[in-house]
Design an enzyme around this catalytic site. Structure first.
Site, PDB file in Angstrom:
ATOM      1  N   ASP A  35       1.117  -1.034  -0.141  1.00 16.08           N
ATOM      2  CA  ASP A  35       0.007   0.061   0.086  1.00 16.08           C
ATOM      3  C   ASP A  35       0.894   1.205  -0.049  1.00 16.08           C
ATOM      4  O   ASP A  35       1.597   1.617   1.110  1.00 16.08           O
ATOM      5  CB  ASP A  35      -0.790  -0.160   1.358  1.00 16.08           C
ATOM      6  CG  ASP A  35      -1.895   1.266   1.191  1.00 16.08           C
ATOM      7  OD1 ASP A  35      -1.461   2.280   0.531  1.00 16.08           O
ATOM      8  OD2 ASP A  35      -2.707   1.007   2.095  1.00 16.08           O
ATOM      9  N   ASP A  99      -3.593  13.567 -18.294  1.00 14.73           N
ATOM     10  CA  ASP A  99      -3.973  14.648 -19.021  1.00 14.73           C
ATOM     11  C   ASP A  99      -4.661  15.781 -18.093  1.00 14.73           C
ATOM     12  O   ASP A  99      -5.034  16.806 -18.280  1.00 14.73           O
ATOM     13  CB  ASP A  99      -4.600  14.531 -20.495  1.00 14.73           C
ATOM     14  CG  ASP A  99      -5.834  13.581 -20.167  1.00 14.73           C
ATOM     15  OD1 ASP A  99      -5.793  12.721 -19.370  1.00 14.73           O
ATOM     16  OD2 ASP A  99      -6.831  14.022 -20.668  1.00 14.73           O
ATOM     17  N   TYR A 122      -9.724  14.791  -8.996  1.00 11.46           N
ATOM     18  CA  TYR A 122      -8.737  13.809  -9.705  1.00 11.46           C
ATOM     19  C   TYR A 122      -7.363  14.483  -9.771  1.00 11.46           C
ATOM     20  O   TYR A 122      -6.214  14.126  -9.769  1.00 11.46           O
ATOM     21  CB  TYR A 122      -9.142  12.938 -10.738  1.00 11.46           C
ATOM     22  CG  TYR A 122      -8.419  12.013 -11.374  1.00 11.46           C
ATOM     23  CD1 TYR A 122      -7.789  10.922 -10.596  1.00 11.46           C
ATOM     24  CD2 TYR A 122      -7.868  12.171 -12.666  1.00 11.46           C
ATOM     25  CE1 TYR A 122      -7.012  10.066 -11.327  1.00 11.46           C
ATOM     26  CE2 TYR A 122      -7.295  11.566 -13.334  1.00 11.46           C
ATOM     27  CZ  TYR A 122      -6.742  10.192 -12.695  1.00 11.46           C
ATOM     28  OH  TYR A 122      -5.626   9.485 -13.272  1.00 11.46           O
TER      29      TYR A 122
HETATM   30  N1  LIG Z   1      -7.129   4.878 -17.160  1.00  7.77           N
HETATM   31  C1  LIG Z   1      -6.701   5.735 -17.933  1.00  7.77           C
HETATM   32  O1  LIG Z   1      -7.540   6.176 -18.539  1.00  7.77           O
HETATM   33  C2  LIG Z   1      -5.747   6.866 -17.533  1.00  7.77           C
HETATM   34  C3  LIG Z   1      -5.701   8.062 -17.836  1.00  7.77           C
HETATM   35  C4  LIG Z   1      -4.740   8.844 -17.673  1.00  7.77           C
HETATM   36  C5  LIG Z   1      -3.833   8.599 -16.821  1.00  7.77           C
HETATM   37  N2  LIG Z   1      -3.884   7.276 -16.039  1.00  7.77           N
HETATM   38  C6  LIG Z   1      -2.671   6.964 -15.062  1.00  7.77           C
HETATM   39  O2  LIG Z   1      -2.164   5.892 -15.509  1.00  7.77           O
HETATM   40  C7  LIG Z   1      -1.905   4.999 -14.156  1.00  7.77           C
HETATM   41  C8  LIG Z   1      -2.288   3.680 -14.235  1.00  7.77           C
HETATM   42  O3  LIG Z   1      -3.844   3.487 -14.443  1.00  7.77           O
HETATM   43  P1  LIG Z   1      -4.554   2.203 -14.568  1.00  7.77           P
HETATM   44  O4  LIG Z   1      -5.548   2.552 -15.684  1.00  7.77           O
HETATM   45  O5  LIG Z   1      -3.553   1.019 -14.895  1.00  7.77           O
HETATM   46  O6  LIG Z   1      -5.557   2.144 -13.279  1.00  7.77           O
HETATM   47  P2  LIG Z   1      -6.053   0.852 -12.661  1.00  7.77           P
HETATM   48  O7  LIG Z   1      -6.249  -0.049 -13.659  1.00  7.77           O
HETATM   49  O8  LIG Z   1      -7.048   1.461 -11.603  1.00  7.77           O
HETATM   50  O9  LIG Z   1      -4.713   0.560 -11.589  1.00  7.77           O
HETATM   51  C9  LIG Z   1      -4.204   1.249 -10.473  1.00  7.77           C
HETATM   52  C10 LIG Z   1      -3.962   0.091  -9.386  1.00  7.77           C
HETATM   53  O10 LIG Z   1      -3.310   1.186  -8.202  1.00  7.77           O
HETATM   54  C11 LIG Z   1      -3.856   0.241  -7.136  1.00  7.77           C
HETATM   55  N3  LIG Z   1      -3.835   1.065  -5.962  1.00  7.77           N
HETATM   56  C12 LIG Z   1      -4.959   1.808  -5.665  1.00  7.77           C
HETATM   57  N4  LIG Z   1      -4.602   2.356  -4.445  1.00  7.77           N
HETATM   58  C13 LIG Z   1      -3.423   1.691  -4.013  1.00  7.77           C
HETATM   59  C14 LIG Z   1      -2.599   2.169  -2.932  1.00  7.77           C
HETATM   60  N5  LIG Z   1      -2.820   2.737  -1.746  1.00  7.77           N
HETATM   61  N6  LIG Z   1      -1.463   1.261  -2.779  1.00  7.77           N
HETATM   62  C15 LIG Z   1      -1.253   0.568  -3.972  1.00  7.77           C
HETATM   63  N7  LIG Z   1      -1.832   0.238  -5.136  1.00  7.77           N
HETATM   64  C16 LIG Z   1      -3.098   1.195  -5.026  1.00  7.77           C
HETATM   65  C17 LIG Z   1      -5.154  -0.242  -7.461  1.00  7.77           C
HETATM   66  O11 LIG Z   1      -5.677  -1.302  -6.866  1.00  7.77           O
HETATM   67  P3  LIG Z   1      -7.341  -1.557  -6.488  1.00  7.77           P
HETATM   68  O12 LIG Z   1      -7.825  -1.778  -7.816  1.00  7.77           O
HETATM   69  O13 LIG Z   1      -7.304  -2.626  -5.507  1.00  7.77           O
HETATM   70  O14 LIG Z   1      -7.946  -0.160  -5.824  1.00  7.77           O
HETATM   71  C18 LIG Z   1      -5.143  -0.705  -9.154  1.00  7.77           C
HETATM   72  O15 LIG Z   1      -4.620  -2.135  -9.032  1.00  7.77           O
HETATM   73  C19 LIG Z   1      -2.220   5.757 -13.151  1.00  7.77           C
HETATM   74  O16 LIG Z   1      -1.350   6.629 -12.661  1.00  7.77           O
HETATM   75  C20 LIG Z   1      -3.411   6.758 -13.690  1.00  7.77           C
HETATM   76  O17 LIG Z   1      -3.618   7.989 -13.038  1.00  7.77           O
HETATM   77  C21 LIG Z   1      -4.800   6.409 -16.523  1.00  7.77           C
END
Ligand SMILES: NC(=O)c1ccc[n+]([C@@H]2O[C@H](COP(=O)([O-])OP(=O)(O)OC[C@H]3O[C@@H](n4cnc5c(N)ncnc54)[C@H](OP(=O)(O)O)[C@@H]3O)[C@@H](O)[C@H]2O)c1
Length: 282
Positions: A35, A99, A122
């Site tokens: 975490d 973004d 966010y």
């Molecule tokens: N998805 C998009 O369209 C998008 C767009 C722009 C930027 N991003 C960025 O890209 C990155 C990857 O995003 P993603 O789409 O892969 O997101 P995701 O699928 O939601 O993955 C995020 C992971 O972080 C975990 N997490 C949450 N709180 C945590 C904590 N306190 N300690 C450790 N792990 C934790 C979540 O676990 P749980 O599921 O158990 O909560 C999840 O496995 C992030 O930085 C996000 O802000 C994403």
């Protein structure tokens, strides 16, 4: 041999990072194992690694509006813990951002050094994370957007699911961005690390731009479905708690300056993602 730590390894990007890093010395820690809001646990986990990649985040954009403290704990404070621990261990850090740190009302692509001006909660928490992380020198800050991939709920998989049950789907034309395959983002991150590129800010989005409507039409087309089943609408029909950017295309100049190819056009990435079966209905 370089020792990598991936935090947030259970997420959509995290899973693709593990695939791209396959065969290397990788410690993969999902939320249950690390975490990132726990500074002592972060310090212990990071020790002994050369590269730390933070794929962990609070990503529920709408929930963050009413739960900003929880989002801040992960996206800002947690990212800061990883940056502090990486600096203490002499490790390079990759922080993934968004973004949404920009207002999203531009008319041309955002440069890497455009001042942050987030539109909602966010974006504020991710912007605060950027500032904490960039206080350290050995950092790659990689902003991305509109991610879709194999290992999580996302727009592309939703469109393919809806195509199976609905004759038509209505999708907004008045939000423009860069559809980005999480597998391409993972590969871009590893390219930066392998090239030992200069530290700083990079935009890890696929190239070009599209509205959600155009993206949906392309998803249908790549899946062999009739794109005319996608109907245009506008954001007034889809009001949600968090405001959405109308134009948030990210510029790719830093890749060129570093002598590294920028991520490929979004349409090429989508074709491979759909035809390879990596992105299917969910
Ligand atoms: N998805 C998009 O369209 C998008 C767009 C722009 C930027 N991003 C960025 O890209 C990155 C990857 O995003 P993603 O789409 O892969 O997101 P995701 O699928 O939601 O993955 C995020 C992971 O972080 C975990 N997490 C949450 N709180 C945590 C904590 N306190 N300690 C450790 N792990 C934790 C979540 O676990 P749980 O599921 O158990 O909560 C999840 O496995 C992030 O930085 C996000 O802000 C994403």
């Amino acid at each position: 041999m370089t020792r990598y730590l991936v935090a947030g390894a259970g997420g959509m990007l995290g899973a693709d990072l593990l695939a791209v890093l396959d065969g290397r010395d990788v410690t993969a820690l999902s939320r249950a194992a690390l975490d990132i809001t726990d500074p002592a646990a972060v310090r212990d986990a990071v020790a002994g690694h050369d590269v730390v990649i933070n794929a962990a985040a609070y990503t529920k954009v709408d929930d963050a509006e009413s739960d900003e403290d929880a989002a801040f704990a992960v996206n800002a404070t947690g990212a800061g813990h990883l940056a502090d621990a990486a600096a203490a261990a002499g490790a390079r850090l990759v922080q993934v951002s968004t973004d949404y740190v920009f207002r999203g009302d531009a008319t041309e692509p955002y440069a890497e050094d455009t001042p942050r001006d987030p539109l909602g909660a966010y974006g504020r928490t991710k912007a605060a994370g950027e500032e904490l992380v960039l206080a350290h020198p050995d950092v790659y800050l990689v902003r991305t957007a509109w991610l879709y991939g194999e290992h999580g709920p996302n727009f592309a998989r939703t469109m393919l699911r809806l195509a199976g049950s609905n004759p038509t789907v209505s999708v907004v034309t008045d939000q423009v961005g860069q559809p980005t395959w999480s597998r391409d983002l993972a590969a871009s991150i590893v390219r930066l690390l392998d090239a030992e590129a200069p530290f700083g800010v990079y935009h890890g989005t696929n190239s070009g731009s599209a509205s959600w409507f155009e993206f949906a039409q392309a998803i249908f087309a790549e899946a062999g479905l009739d794109p005319a089943r996608v109907l245009p609408t506008d954001s007034a029909a889809f009001v949600r708690p968090a405001p959405r950017p109308s134009y948030s295309v990210l510029g790719h100049a830093a890749w060129e300056s570093a002598g590294i190819a920028a991520p490929r056009p979004w349409r090429d990435a989508l074709r491979e993602a759909v035809t390879s079966g990596a992105v299917a209905a969910a």
